[in-house]
Design an enzyme around this catalytic site. Structure first.
Site, PDB file in Angstrom:
ATOM      1  N   THR A  28       0.814  -1.215   0.000  1.00 10.74           N
ATOM      2  CA  THR A  28       0.000   0.000   0.000  1.00 10.74           C
ATOM      3  C   THR A  28       0.848   1.267   0.000  1.00 10.74           C
ATOM      4  O   THR A  28       0.297   2.374   0.002  1.00 10.74           O
ATOM      5  CB  THR A  28      -0.941   0.022   1.225  1.00 10.74           C
ATOM      6  OG1 THR A  28      -0.157  -0.074   2.421  1.00 10.74           O
ATOM      7  CG2 THR A  28      -1.927  -1.132   1.166  1.00 10.74           C
TER       8      THR A  28
ATOM      9  N   ASP B  47       0.715  -8.451  10.720  1.00  7.83           N
ATOM     10  CA  ASP B  47       1.635  -7.574  11.430  1.00  7.83           C
ATOM     11  C   ASP B  47       3.051  -7.984  11.041  1.00  7.83           C
ATOM     12  O   ASP B  47       3.522  -9.067  11.414  1.00  7.83           O
ATOM     13  CB  ASP B  47       1.414  -7.727  12.936  1.00  7.83           C
ATOM     14  CG  ASP B  47       2.354  -6.863  13.758  1.00  7.83           C
ATOM     15  OD1 ASP B  47       3.238  -6.188  13.167  1.00  7.83           O
ATOM     16  OD2 ASP B  47       2.233  -6.886  14.998  1.00  7.83           O
TER      17      ASP B  47
ATOM     18  N   TRP C 278       8.966  -0.716   5.821  1.00  3.64           N
ATOM     19  CA  TRP C 278       9.825  -0.418   6.965  1.00  3.64           C
ATOM     20  C   TRP C 278       8.983   0.292   8.012  1.00  3.64           C
ATOM     21  O   TRP C 278       7.898   0.806   7.720  1.00  3.64           O
ATOM     22  CB  TRP C 278      11.032   0.428   6.553  1.00  3.64           C
ATOM     23  CG  TRP C 278      10.733   1.875   6.331  1.00  3.64           C
ATOM     24  CD1 TRP C 278      10.004   2.413   5.303  1.00  3.64           C
ATOM     25  CD2 TRP C 278      11.121   2.977   7.144  1.00  3.64           C
ATOM     26  NE1 TRP C 278       9.929   3.777   5.428  1.00  3.64           N
ATOM     27  CE2 TRP C 278      10.607   4.161   6.553  1.00  3.64           C
ATOM     28  CE3 TRP C 278      11.884   3.088   8.312  1.00  3.64           C
ATOM     29  CZ2 TRP C 278      10.812   5.418   7.094  1.00  3.64           C
ATOM     30  CZ3 TRP C 278      12.088   4.349   8.849  1.00  3.64           C
ATOM     31  CH2 TRP C 278      11.558   5.491   8.242  1.00  3.64           C
TER      32      TRP C 278
ATOM     33  N   LYS D  84      20.456   6.372   2.744  1.00  4.73           N
ATOM     34  CA  LYS D  84      21.066   6.364   4.078  1.00  4.73           C
ATOM     35  C   LYS D  84      22.140   5.285   4.164  1.00  4.73           C
ATOM     36  O   LYS D  84      22.935   5.278   5.104  1.00  4.73           O
ATOM     37  CB  LYS D  84      19.999   6.186   5.155  1.00  4.73           C
ATOM     38  CG  LYS D  84      19.177   7.446   5.393  1.00  4.73           C
ATOM     39  CD  LYS D  84      18.236   7.322   6.567  1.00  4.73           C
ATOM     40  CE  LYS D  84      17.064   6.430   6.295  1.00  4.73           C
ATOM     41  NZ  LYS D  84      16.171   6.963   5.236  1.00  4.73           N
TER      42      LYS D  84
ATOM     43  N   TYR E 228      19.625  -0.377   7.393  1.00  8.61           N
ATOM     44  CA  TYR E 228      19.754  -0.877   6.026  1.00  8.61           C
ATOM     45  C   TYR E 228      20.770  -2.011   5.953  1.00  8.61           C
ATOM     46  O   TYR E 228      20.568  -2.982   5.215  1.00  8.61           O
ATOM     47  CB  TYR E 228      20.187   0.247   5.085  1.00  8.61           C
ATOM     48  CG  TYR E 228      19.095   1.219   4.690  1.00  8.61           C
ATOM     49  CD1 TYR E 228      17.744   0.914   4.844  1.00  8.61           C
ATOM     50  CD2 TYR E 228      19.416   2.445   4.132  1.00  8.61           C
ATOM     51  CE1 TYR E 228      16.763   1.805   4.469  1.00  8.61           C
ATOM     52  CE2 TYR E 228      18.441   3.347   3.747  1.00  8.61           C
ATOM     53  CZ  TYR E 228      17.119   3.025   3.918  1.00  8.61           C
ATOM     54  OH  TYR E 228      16.146   3.919   3.533  1.00  8.61           O
TER      55      TYR E 228
ATOM     56  N   MET F 152       6.291   9.527   4.028  1.00  8.55           N
ATOM     57  CA  MET F 152       7.371  10.218   3.312  1.00  8.55           C
ATOM     58  C   MET F 152       6.953  10.407   1.862  1.00  8.55           C
ATOM     59  O   MET F 152       7.283   9.604   1.001  1.00  8.55           O
ATOM     60  CB  MET F 152       8.678   9.423   3.413  1.00  8.55           C
ATOM     61  CG  MET F 152       9.152   9.219   4.842  1.00  8.55           C
ATOM     62  SD  MET F 152      10.829   8.545   4.947  1.00  8.55           S
ATOM     63  CE  MET F 152      10.611   6.971   4.127  1.00  8.55           C
TER      64      MET F 152
END
Length: 358
Positions: A16, A54, A78, A117, A149, A184
């Site tokens: 999603t 979950d 994430w 990152k 990461y 984001m």
């Protein structure tokens, strides 16, 4: 063998979100059998199976995936935590437990989305220590700092060796794409900022730093990210490799800002002596957004599901140059290229069509 059995089958994790949604679009268009996994199911779509679980629970994942048999896994999820230690525990654990829950499945390839990152450092030390020179190259050594990461990659590598599949890692920059409720989302955030500015008769003020206004930068269109992840998952050249993932062009915000302002119908105003963060510009924007929704018959009254002021402020407020080298995937055979201005304008048009912005 039936047609269904002959088709490759994909499990898209985080379906999603901006990246996951673009991957689902690409796979369905290509005729894949697709299962979407997310904490909460998205809208019903023809040809798409949805599974909810979950992602932070190994037990829940094992139960949800017990009857799933994907040949390919696309991992884009994430969950941000308060500390990097918790980021590592939770996000590394999601990759580990998801792939372990598929130990019974005929997985051929797993593609993991991460980001820059990898080169810049985690939230707690973002851009604060030694960094490689720009443009970033995939063969740079890891930074000497804890980074979720790296933990995700290590779990991917271990599962690939244990379960016998190939892998790829895709290091995207700021991702432009379609989603609602994403934490984001620069594209939608800027579109909402412009709508509020237009309603109030205010200029469309660049919120970021002089470095971002004047320097070179790149971004990642979610459709290009999807294309690269599918390409790497289905070609020998993509196996067991990490790739930077960006549109392929570079730009300066001082060039881009007036052009997206023109598309959004507002008067642009550039950098002037200091950053002007959106969290300050838009501190009282909730009631204004309610007026805009009522006037234009928009479908999402909750401003917090549309605009991520903090993320766009962080992205545009950096005092470091951030851009990537795309040579590795180009030489391996992935040659997709997007012009970023077109990425913005196509995205704005889709949000208008969905009545999320005026």
């Amino acid at each position: 063998m039936t047609d269904t059995e002959a088709r490759p089958s994909a499990l898209v994790v985080g379906a999603t979100g901006i990246a996951g949604g673009a991957i689902v679009d690409r796979l369905l268009a290509d005729g894949w059998s697709v299962t979407a996994l997310s904490r909460r199911p998205g809208p019903e779509r023809s040809g798409l199976r949805q599974v909810s679980a979950d992602l932070t629970s190994a037990t829940a994942l094992a139960e949800a995936l017990a009857d799933e048999h994907p040949t390919h896994v696309f991992f884009t999820a994430w969950a941000r935590q308060d500390t990097e230690a918790e980021n590592i525990r939770v996000n590394g654990g999601m990759v580990r437990d998801l792939l372990a829950a598929l130990s019974h499945a005929p997985v051929e390839h797993a593609a993991l989305m991460t980001g820059l990152k990898h080169y810049l450092g985690p939230f707690e030390a973002y851009g604060q220590g030694p960094m490689p020179d720009t443009p970033f190259h995939e063969d740079e050594p890891r930074l000497d700092v804890d980074n979720f990461y790296y933990a995700q990659e290590d779990e991917l590598f271990a599962a690939a060796e244990r379960q016998g599949f190939t892998w790829s890692v895709h290091r995207s920059h700021t991702v432009l794409g379609y989603a609602v409720g994403n934490a984001m989302n620069m594209g939608l955030t800027l579109a909402v900022q412009a709508a509020i500015c237009k309603h109030l008769g205010r200029p469309f003020v660049f919120p970021g730093s002089a470095t971002q206004w004047n320097g070179l930068v790149d971004v990642t269109d979610a459709t290009l990210l999807a294309d690269q992840m599918v390409w790497a998952s289905t070609t020998p050249e993509g196996a067991d490799q990490a790739f930077n993932t960006a549109n392929g062009d570079v730009f300066r915000w001082r060039w881009m800002w007036p052009r997206i302002a023109a598309d959004l119908g507002v008067e642009p105003e550039g950098f002037d002596t200091a950053p002007r963060p959106l969290e300050e510009q838009m501190v009282d924007a909730g009631p204004v957004w309610a007026e805009i929704v009522a006037e234009h018959g928009l479908v999402e009254p909750d401003l917090s599901r549309l605009a991520s002021w903090w993320h766009t402020d962080a992205d545009l407020g950096r005092d470091i140059e951030v851009l990537t080298d795309m040579s590795k995937s180009r030489l391996a055979g992935f040659t997709e290229h997007h012009r970023t201005l077109d990425s913005f304008t196509a995205l704005f048009e889709r949000y208008r069509a969905e009545r999320l912005i005026p």
